[in-house]
Design a protein around this motif. Structure first.
Motif, PDB file in Angstrom:
ATOM      1  N   ARG A 213       0.810  -0.915   0.092  1.00 40.07           N
ATOM      2  CA  ARG A 213       0.081   0.025   0.015  1.00 40.07           C
ATOM      3  C   ARG A 213       0.947   1.408  -0.023  1.00 40.07           C
ATOM      4  NH1 ARG A 213      -5.458  -1.124   3.369  1.00 40.07           N
ATOM      5  NH2 ARG A 213      -6.447  -2.637   1.902  1.00 40.07           N
ATOM      6  N   LEU A 214       0.076   2.329  -0.303  1.00 34.89           N
ATOM      7  CA  LEU A 214       0.867   3.710  -0.224  1.00 34.89           C
ATOM      8  C   LEU A 214       1.197   3.973   1.079  1.00 34.89           C
ATOM      9  CD1 LEU A 214      -1.229   5.617  -2.875  1.00 34.89           C
ATOM     10  CD2 LEU A 214       1.542   5.094  -3.182  1.00 34.89           C
ATOM     11  N   GLY A 215       2.537   4.715   1.380  1.00 33.55           N
ATOM     12  CA  GLY A 215       2.851   5.192   2.623  1.00 33.55           C
ATOM     13  C   GLY A 215       2.334   6.517   2.967  1.00 33.55           C
ATOM     14  N   ASP A 216       2.165   7.039   4.149  1.00 35.03           N
ATOM     15  CA  ASP A 216       1.530   8.384   4.319  1.00 35.03           C
ATOM     16  C   ASP A 216       2.524   9.462   3.473  1.00 35.03           C
ATOM     17  OD1 ASP A 216      -0.191   7.186   5.788  1.00 35.03           O
ATOM     18  OD2 ASP A 216       0.346   8.375   7.756  1.00 35.03           O
ATOM     19  N   GLU A 217       3.678   9.363   3.313  1.00 37.05           N
ATOM     20  CA  GLU A 217       4.498  10.405   2.945  1.00 37.05           C
ATOM     21  C   GLU A 217       4.197  10.431   1.341  1.00 37.05           C
ATOM     22  OE1 GLU A 217       5.960  13.043   4.021  1.00 37.05           O
ATOM     23  OE2 GLU A 217       5.939  12.441   6.041  1.00 37.05           O
ATOM     24  N   GLU A 218       4.206   9.240   0.715  1.00 34.35           N
ATOM     25  CA  GLU A 218       3.685   9.272  -0.513  1.00 34.35           C
ATOM     26  C   GLU A 218       2.539   9.696  -0.893  1.00 34.35           C
ATOM     27  OE1 GLU A 218       5.976   5.130  -2.187  1.00 34.35           O
ATOM     28  OE2 GLU A 218       4.283   4.905  -0.973  1.00 34.35           O
ATOM     29  N   ILE A 219       1.389   9.322  -0.067  1.00 38.50           N
ATOM     30  CA  ILE A 219       0.017  10.357  -0.380  1.00 38.50           C
ATOM     31  C   ILE A 219       0.171  11.640   0.199  1.00 38.50           C
ATOM     32  CG2 ILE A 219      -2.306  10.345   0.499  1.00 38.50           C
ATOM     33  CD1 ILE A 219      -2.266   7.122   1.458  1.00 38.50           C
ATOM     34  N   LEU A 220       0.895  11.941   0.971  1.00 39.41           N
ATOM     35  CA  LEU A 220       1.283  13.455   1.221  1.00 39.41           C
ATOM     36  C   LEU A 220       1.607  14.408   0.147  1.00 39.41           C
ATOM     37  CD1 LEU A 220       1.952  13.037   4.993  1.00 39.41           C
ATOM     38  CD2 LEU A 220       0.001  14.405   4.064  1.00 39.41           C
ATOM     39  N   SER A 221       2.708  13.577  -0.713  1.00 37.06           N
ATOM     40  CA  SER A 221       3.282  14.387  -1.687  1.00 37.06           C
ATOM     41  C   SER A 221       2.367  14.461  -2.942  1.00 37.06           C
ATOM     42  CB  SER A 221       4.573  13.613  -2.474  1.00 37.06           C
ATOM     43  OG  SER A 221       5.684  13.753  -1.238  1.00 37.06           O
TER      44      SER A 221
END
Ligand code: HEM
Length: 395
Positions: A213-221
């Motif tokens: 799954r996507l990590g938080d930092e990837e989603i935030l970027s």
């Protein structure tokens, strides 16, 4: 922190570049040599075929050189500045938030109401300044909607979204806004992981590839990339489309009477005036581009605007003609970084202009202001009109 209002003119004297009509120069440069050293000392490609070659060949011309610059505002994972295989994995995951089937629902339930709300602000008046009051505002509101941000958070989100878009003019504000949005989105991500809905943030928290799954930092970027990539481009493209229509009344009248022309009219407008004129790449593998051998470490500017005005593909390429035969343009890029939001952008533009036509009968340039304000499309890197004063028959 209170954010300064969006500064359209500041954008043009800043990063967008103070250029009115770059196309005559592009024709001369392309004719001289479709690939040449430009004023920044970089290679620049001007012809459609070479622009396409460089964008498709991401092994020789990856995008990583812009990653660091973008990370200042987007955080560590700015999709458009990432390379394979990291980019491919991330793109497959975030693309799950942009499923084609979501579009119909977004159009009817999200984009239409946002556009109507904007038009409510001037519909009774019989006049409007469409850049300030409409085109630059509605795409950021659409992003808020497709992210499923609560209505009460819009007054927090909107000025910060515009400050991020405006980062090149007021860097300090843009960076602070990006940090505040990051903190804000962090809370929303936690909440959506626990209680997913049908919005893009929920889709991103649930997206899965090979069990990952996507990590938080990837989603935030990614969420912060959507502002310059999605809202700025669409605001500029809608403004240029309206300018093309308002300055070509016969074409505008035909479109008004026959809305089935809308998709081709939009395609022609995006070809004629791409909101983003150039992008860049770095050479990591010696490659032949036309007559030139581009060496490792050399930068290459990809001139999408020049490619879209190539006379061998389009007759009278500098004129706006919604009746010309459709020939594929390259405004959305091509290759692994091809625009992820192009269907959304087209739908937003269609809905925006259709609703304007329905609610503002006899929409036309304001005769007292159009010439006096010298209305035109402007910019070197990004392009759009700075003002669109119009009048119409008020109800
Ligand atoms: C008329 C409007 C638009 C135009 C002309 C446009 C143009 C582009 C171009 C040229 C690229 C590739 C850049 C490169 O290769 O260096 C791109 C990438 C991208 N666009 Fe758009 N765009 C528009 C609207 C949107 C919208 C509405 C969204 C989403 C809300 C969006 C999201 C993206 C994303 C996420 C990427 C990065 C894709 C990747 O790197 O894999 N764009 N766009």
């Amino acid at each position: 922190m209170s954010y300064a209002p969006f500064d359209v003119m500041g954008q043009f004297s800043g990063v967008a570049g103070d250029v009115r009509d770059p196309y005559p120069d592009f024709h001369a440069l392309r004719k001289d040599s479709p690939v040449a050293i430009n004023g920044d000392g970089h290679w620049e490609v001007y012809s459609y075929d070479l622009v396409s070659q460089v964008m498709r060949d991401n092994q020789s011309f990856p995008s990583g050189s812009i990653r660091e610059l973008m990370s200042v505002v987007m955080g560590p994972y700015p999709l458009v500045g990432m390379d394979e295989p990291e980019h491919g994995r991330l793109r497959s995951l975030v693309a799950q938030g942009f499923r084609q089937k979501s579009l119909a629902h977004w159009d009817a339930d999200l984009v239409g109401p946002v556009v109507d709300e904007m038009i409510d602000g001037f519909a009774e008046r019989g006049s409007a300044e469409l850049v300030e009051e409409f085109t630059y505002r509605y795409p950021a509101m659409v992003i808020a909607e497709v992210l499923g941000l609560p209505r009460e958070d819009h007054p927090f989100f909107h000025p910060r979204a515009l400050a991020v878009i405006n980062v090149s003019v007021r860097p300090d504000e843009g960076i602070i806004a990006s940090e505040e949005l990051r903190d804000y989105f962090e809370g929303i991500i936690d909440e959506r992981r626990a209680h997913p809905g049908t919005d893009i943030i929920s889709e991103l928290t649930q997206a899965e590839l090979d069990g990952e799954r996507l990590g938080d930092e990837e989603i935030l970027s990614f969420l912060r990339l959507l502002l310059p990539a999605g809202a700025e481009t669409t605001y500029r493209a809608t403004g240029s489309f309206l300018f093309g229509l308002l300055s070509n009344p016969e074409q505008f009248a035909k479109l008004r009477d026959d809305r089935s022309l809308m998709p081709t009219a939009i395609e022609e407008s995006i070809r004629w005036e791409p909101p983003l004129l150039i992008t860049s790449r770095e050479c990591v593998r010696e490659t032949q581009v036309g007559d030139v051998t581009v060496k490792v470490g050399e930068m290459i500017t990809v001139n999408v605007g020049s490619a879209n005005h190539e006379p061998t593909r389009w007759n009278n390429p500098d004129s706006f003609d919604i009746f010309r035969d459709l020939v594929p343009h390259i405004s959305f890029g091509v290759g692994v970084h091809m625009c992820l939001g192009m269907h959304l952008a087209r739908m937003e533009m269609a809905t925006a202009v259709n609703r304007l036509l329905e609610r503002c009968p006899n929409l036309r340039p304001d005769p007292d202001r159009w010439d006096a304000d010298d209305v035109h499309i402007h910019g070197q890197r990004f392009r759009s009109p700075t003002t669109l004063p119009v009048i119409f028959d008020a109800p």
